[in-house]
Design a protein around this motif. Structure first.
Motif, mmCIF file in Angstrom:
data_model
loop_
_atom_site.group_PDB
_atom_site.id
_atom_site.type_symbol
_atom_site.label_atom_id
_atom_site.label_comp_id
_atom_site.label_asym_id
_atom_site.label_seq_id
_atom_site.Cartn_x
_atom_site.Cartn_y
_atom_site.Cartn_z
ATOM 1 N N UNK B 181 -0.673 -6.212 8.979
ATOM 2 C CA UNK B 181 0.578 -6.732 8.430
ATOM 3 C C UNK B 181 1.610 -5.616 8.303
ATOM 4 N N UNK B 182 1.225 -4.532 7.673
ATOM 5 C CA UNK B 182 2.173 -3.449 7.407
ATOM 6 C C UNK B 182 2.515 -2.694 8.695
ATOM 7 N N UNK B 183 1.543 -2.603 9.586
ATOM 8 C CA UNK B 183 1.829 -1.904 10.844
ATOM 9 C C UNK B 183 2.824 -2.698 11.679
ATOM 10 N N UNK B 184 2.632 -4.022 11.746
ATOM 11 C CA UNK B 184 3.572 -4.853 12.503
ATOM 12 C C UNK B 184 4.977 -4.730 11.891
ATOM 13 N N UNK B 185 5.040 -4.734 10.561
ATOM 14 C CA UNK B 185 6.349 -4.582 9.909
ATOM 15 C C UNK B 185 6.978 -3.239 10.265
ATOM 16 N N UNK B 186 6.191 -2.175 10.144
ATOM 17 C CA UNK B 186 6.734 -0.841 10.412
ATOM 18 C C UNK B 186 7.167 -0.709 11.874
ATOM 19 N N UNK B 187 6.392 -1.328 12.785
ATOM 20 C CA UNK B 187 6.759 -1.266 14.206
ATOM 21 C C UNK B 187 8.058 -2.034 14.459
ATOM 22 N N UNK B 188 8.169 -3.193 13.819
ATOM 23 C CA UNK B 188 9.404 -3.975 13.977
ATOM 24 C C UNK B 188 10.608 -3.150 13.543
ATOM 25 N N UNK B 189 10.463 -2.464 12.418
ATOM 26 C CA UNK B 189 11.572 -1.640 11.929
ATOM 27 C C UNK B 189 11.863 -0.528 12.917
ATOM 28 N N UNK B 190 10.803 0.087 13.423
ATOM 29 C CA UNK B 190 10.994 1.187 14.376
ATOM 30 C C UNK B 190 11.742 0.714 15.616
ATOM 31 N N UNK B 191 11.449 -0.535 16.058
ATOM 32 C CA UNK B 191 12.105 -1.003 17.276
ATOM 33 C C UNK B 191 13.358 -1.821 16.971
ATOM 34 N N UNK B 192 13.907 -1.624 15.760
ATOM 35 C CA UNK B 192 15.266 -2.087 15.512
ATOM 36 C C UNK B 192 15.417 -3.416 14.820
ATOM 37 N N UNK B 193 14.337 -4.045 14.380
ATOM 38 C CA UNK B 193 14.498 -5.322 13.687
ATOM 39 C C UNK B 193 14.710 -5.049 12.203
ATOM 40 N N UNK B 194 15.939 -5.278 11.721
ATOM 41 C CA UNK B 194 16.292 -4.896 10.349
ATOM 42 C C UNK B 194 16.394 -6.101 9.415
ATOM 43 N N UNK B 204 1.520 -10.462 0.103
ATOM 44 C CA UNK B 204 2.497 -9.711 -0.697
ATOM 45 C C UNK B 204 1.884 -8.541 -1.452
ATOM 46 N N UNK B 205 0.712 -8.768 -2.056
ATOM 47 C CA UNK B 205 0.133 -7.720 -2.911
ATOM 48 C C UNK B 205 -0.116 -6.440 -2.105
ATOM 49 N N UNK B 206 -0.672 -6.577 -0.901
ATOM 50 C CA UNK B 206 -1.007 -5.378 -0.135
ATOM 51 C C UNK B 206 0.253 -4.658 0.354
ATOM 52 N N UNK B 207 1.299 -5.442 0.655
ATOM 53 C CA UNK B 207 2.559 -4.796 1.041
ATOM 54 C C UNK B 207 3.111 -3.971 -0.130
ATOM 55 N N UNK B 208 2.937 -4.512 -1.339
ATOM 56 C CA UNK B 208 3.396 -3.742 -2.501
ATOM 57 C C UNK B 208 2.608 -2.454 -2.649
ATOM 58 N N UNK B 209 1.291 -2.513 -2.413
ATOM 59 C CA UNK B 209 0.474 -1.283 -2.477
ATOM 60 C C UNK B 209 1.007 -0.256 -1.477
ATOM 61 N N UNK B 210 1.258 -0.694 -0.265
ATOM 62 C CA UNK B 210 1.752 0.235 0.765
ATOM 63 C C UNK B 210 3.073 0.857 0.341
ATOM 64 N N UNK B 211 3.968 0.025 -0.197
ATOM 65 C CA UNK B 211 5.284 0.556 -0.581
ATOM 66 C C UNK B 211 5.141 1.550 -1.725
ATOM 67 N N UNK B 212 4.259 1.237 -2.681
ATOM 68 C CA UNK B 212 4.025 2.185 -3.786
ATOM 69 C C UNK B 212 3.497 3.506 -3.259
ATOM 70 N N UNK B 213 2.729 3.434 -2.165
ATOM 71 C CA UNK B 213 2.162 4.656 -1.594
ATOM 72 C C UNK B 213 3.116 5.302 -0.595
ATOM 73 N N UNK B 214 4.349 4.799 -0.567
ATOM 74 C CA UNK B 214 5.376 5.501 0.188
ATOM 75 C C UNK B 214 5.585 5.038 1.620
ATOM 76 N N UNK B 215 5.038 3.869 1.996
ATOM 77 C CA UNK B 215 5.271 3.355 3.348
ATOM 78 C C UNK B 215 6.402 2.334 3.284
ATOM 79 N N UNK B 216 7.511 2.631 3.934
ATOM 80 C CA UNK B 216 8.680 1.753 3.870
ATOM 81 C C UNK B 216 8.507 0.605 4.857
ATOM 82 N N UNK B 217 8.615 -0.625 4.346
ATOM 83 C CA UNK B 217 8.412 -1.797 5.206
ATOM 84 C C UNK B 217 9.700 -2.584 5.428
#
Lengths: 521, 335
Positions: B181-194, B204-217
């Protein structure tokens, strides 16, 4: 080729017609000539070359990959072309990917043996999807759920013209269709069709609603039987002969008996049937001869094809389509009477004085090969498409059977979250035997309720299929029932659909296989 | 120098390290556990003592709450710790956030347990670091030569292309809650989907964990409660179980997509009713697996969950010594 392969891959996975049309439209807009023309030919089944055998592909792969690894992979994937395309090891410094045009040109000149060597070079240069598409194409196994008609529809929609206009010129053209694209894009004239045996867009009938008759004058209409075969068009022009299906596909290669019997310079409309001693055989006998590339001598003898004629569109270069039906009919009859006509006969007109009389005839029409009646306005010209009013089909009432739902399978596309494909059975010796499958006939509301019922009454799951408790009775409507060796019940229903859902009826009171056998035609 | 097979053993409970008295990714609660990463078939609830990366511990806390384990000890990548008679180190595995290879040293022998891993770059976690070793324990989820994952950019490009081609439909992509989930989000952002991406509640819960750990989604919105009309033209992520079932019916004419290595096989994708298969995997593909076997230079390779036989065959073709190691509790990457 990689772009065309990506299109094929997307078409394979896209269930909806609209989605397929959009994918094709986009491809035709973005791809130059002649590449897109060869792609169109591949989609419409017009490409022909020496096919490569699966054994050759296997040998090529085993020249590159360990046999054991290949074996396990093939077991897992289950499809040779797909396994080969995925397992093919990349070779650094391979040539640039070939275009479909190049592949077609080289294959046209190749023999089966020399095609193998070229194939290896192409496999090195293409990506995995490109390899898959090439292998499917080259083994004649390309099936992506696109008919020739749908591909032409994509062209018509893009050019914003009726499909009939493309059908009218199509059979005068050959790949890669450069002049067709030029015309569709407003860069060139309409391709010349004079003197070519092109398809003439068909005139189709509306279904007759019961209250239509109140508004129609019986004296203005002619009646014919509606035959249970397939609609065909016979075109002979400029020394060439074609037998077209209703969708404009040239099916002549499978019917040399009909082609041989066709006279010169004429366009006829009729029903393709299997006839024995003048009697129409059940549809499934005709089916033995459909969807084939050729017909063996045995086939020709066992399933003799005839065309029962009901209209004439052109005689010796004169376009008869603007003439009223009665005039075309009398031209057809006098032409028919002028010579012995092998493999062709006339669909008779049925005399009648009132709608009631005709209604009685229709109700009595259980004879083999008759689906109902056709009504045609005496003064109507031959118009392409399905105009409202001049032609009606008045099908005989459907047969019905009460069957029990046994299995349900998920549908596709919009129905992929619904169990919408139903296998139903009838009783034999105290057990249910599957007798058919139905996908339609219910409303969206009924589908929701059926889906809920299937989920609540599942007893076993097999992938996308659920076996359900043998409790729900479906009243199935169908046009006829035939013998079939492919089904356990020994029977096959024609056009089965869900007529009513009998929430009220106990499964034990559903019909038996024996009851269906009594309806055999 | 005893063979590691004498002190590192598969048991009914999982892989057991005798001189350290701990299990690696135990299938049932154990007194001491070293956890490679947070996926459910590797990290389970209620171990008494847990050693893992801080990220994996955060993921376990989010998943299991009070049942994450008795004591949870974080260990940074690259730091050694002694457990009994064994030195232990965690090294990035490149699989999901917090995922680690477990490096064990005992009596001069080094064993690396890869856990699950991949070799291509992932914007949500540090890359796999190959460790030279005597025994390399590898996964084999995609251990058949038909599995060669295409570049991520190509697959994300196909998704964005489909969204342009069908602007009136919504696209729903089946993804695992953790990692994919988070990798697909990060890849989308990298390839310009804003644009905002809509999330199924289970993600949702796991995305929040990632964001708390500093991964911008990037911007995320809940799919639940969103109006049907507002979802047209939008991108929605959902767990694989939801994409073609009751949940997806509320969506406006969805294009059903699925991000998984299994999507490489057409029949698998079609059986699931997937319209847009995206071959994006967090597991090493065949080429990554075979390259890794050569790279770590292990005298012996133990192959666990997946297509063991094919990878063992390949190892022998590469002149490497390999055998199957059957460990309880691991599943194929479920779909």
């Amino acid at each position: 080729m990689n772009d065309f392969a990506a299109l094929l891959d997307a078409l394979l996975f896209t269930p909806a017609r609209l989605g397929k049309l959009r994918l094709m439209s986009e491809y035709f807009a973005a791809t130059p000539d002649p590449e897109r023309g060869w792609a169109l030919a591949a989609l419409t089944g017009e490409l022909a070359f020496a096919e490569v055998k699966p054994m050759q592909i296997r040998e090529l792969v085993l020249g590159r990959v360990d046999a054991e690894l290949f074996g396990w992979s093939y077991d897992f994937v289950g499809d040779l072309a797909e396994t080969a395309s995925l397992i093919w090891p990349a070779r650094p410094g391979a040539n640039r990917a070939p275009g479909l045009s190049e592949i077609v040109a080289e294959l046209a000149a190749a023999t089966r043996a020399s095609a193998g060597a070229r194939l290896e070079r192409w496999l090195d240069a293409l990506d995995a999807t490109g390899r898959w598409a090439l292998l499917k194409l080259i083994t004649g196994g390309l099936r992506v759920g696109v008919s020739a008609r749908l591909a032409k529809t994509a062209l018509a929609e893009r050019a914003q013209i009726p499909l009939d206009e493309i059908e009218a010129v199509w059979h005068g053209l050959a790949p890669p269709y450069v002049e067709l694209f030029a015309w569709l894009e407003g860069r060139g004239p309409r391709p010349e069709t004079a003197g070519k045996p092109t398809f003439h867009p068909l005139m189709l009938a509306q279904a007759l609603a019961e209250d239509d008759l109140d508004r129609l004058d019986p004296g203005s209409y002619r009646a014919e039987w509606k035959w249970d075969g397939i609609r065909v068009q016979l075109v002979a022009r400029g020394g060439e002969k074609r037998l077209y299906s209703r969708s404009g596909d040239d099916i002549g290669a499978a019917f040399p008996d009909i082609l041989a019997a066709m006279p010169a310079d004429i366009v006829l409309d009729g029903e393709l049937l299997v006839l024995r001693d003048g009697e129409v055989m059940p549809f499934n006998e005709l089916q033995q001869r459909l969807n084939r590339k050729t017909a063996s001598a045995r086939m020709l003898q066992d399933y003799p094809a005839w065309v029962r004629l009901y209209d004439m569109l052109d005689e010796a270069g004169a376009d008869l389509r603007p003439l009223p039906f009665d005039e075309r009919r009398s031209r057809l009859e006098s032409w028919y009477g002028a010579g012995p006509r092998e493999r062709l006969d006339l669909s008779p007109l049925i005399p009648f004085a009132s709608w009631d009389e005709l209604r009685r005839l229709r109700e009595g029409a259980r004879a083999r090969g008759i689906e109902g009646l056709m009504l045609k306005r005496r003064d109507a010209p031959y118009l392409s498409g399905r105009p409202k009013g001049p032609w009606f089909k008045w099908k005989r009432g459907a047969l019905t059977v009460d069957a029990v739902l046994m299995y349900a399978q998920r549908g596709h596309g919009k129905r992929s979250s619904f169990y919408s494909d139903y296998t139903f059975g009838a009783w034999r010796d105290g057990a249910l035997v599957p007798v058919g499958k139905a996908y339609s006939g219910f409303t969206d509301e009924e589908l929701k309720r059926l889906d809920r019922w299937v989920r609540d009454n599942t007893v076993e799951r097999y992938g996308p299929v659920r076996e359900v408790a043998q409790q729900l009775v479906l009243e199935i409507a169908f046009d006829s029932v035939h013998r079939s060796t492919r089904h356990k019940s020994g029977l096959a229903l024609r056009f089965p659909r869900v007529h009513r859902i009998r929430w009220d009826k106990p499964a034990s009171e559903a019909d038996t296989v024996a009851a269906l056998e009594r309806l055999l035609t | 120098m005893p063979n590691p097979a004498t002190w590192l053993k598969p048991t009914g409970k999982g892989l057991y390290c005798e001189p350290g008295d701990f299990y690696i990714d135990p299938a049932r609660p154990a007194p001491r556990a070293v956890i490679t990463h947070g996926h459910g078939d590797h990290a389970r609830a209620n171990n008494r003592q847990v050693l893992a990366t801080a990220e994996t511990i955060a993921i376990m806390r989010s998943r299991f709450g009070d049942e994450a384990g008795g004591s949870l000890q974080p260990l940074a990548y690259g730091e050694w710790v002694a457990l009994g008679d064994v030195r232990v180190k965690l090294v990035p595995a490149g699989h999901v956030l917090g995922s680690a290879q477990v490096v064990l040293e005992h009596q001069g022998t080094r064993v690396v347990i890869s856990g699950d891993y991949k070799r291509r770059p992932d914007p949500t976690c540090p890359p796999f670091e190959p460790q030279s070793c005597d025994v390399f324990v590898t996964e084999a989820t995609f251990g058949l030569p038909v599995f060669r994952h295409p570049p991520d950019a190509q697959e994300i490009g196909r998704l964005l292309h489909s969204m342009r081609l069908f602007p009136e439909r919504c696209h729903v992509v089946g993804v695992y809650a953790l990692g994919k989930c988070q990798r697909v989000l990060a890849l989308l952002r990298r390839y310009g989907y804003a644009e905002p991406v809509f999330l199924h509640g289970a993600l949702q819960a796991m995305c929040e964990v990632y964001e708390r750990l500093g991964v911008d989604l990037g911007p995320l919105l809940p799919a639940t409660g969103a109006r049907r009309a507002d979802l047209a033209g939008r991108l929605i992520l959902a767990p694989p179980s939801a994409i073609s079932d009751l949940w997806s019916r509320r969506l406006p004419d969805p294009v059903i997509a699925m991000a998984s290595g299994w999507m490489r096989i057409r029949q698998r994708a079609r059986q699931r009713g997937v319209e847009l298969p995206l071959v994006i995997s967090d597991h090493a593909d065949w080429d990554e697996l075979t390259a890794t076997l050569s790279e770590v230079g292990a005298g012996e390779i133990w192959v666990t969950h997946g297509a063991e036989e094919a990878l063992i065959r390949q190892a022998s073709l590469q002149g490497l010594k390999a055998r199957a190691l059957s460990i309880a509790g691991f599943e194929d990457e479920a779909e």
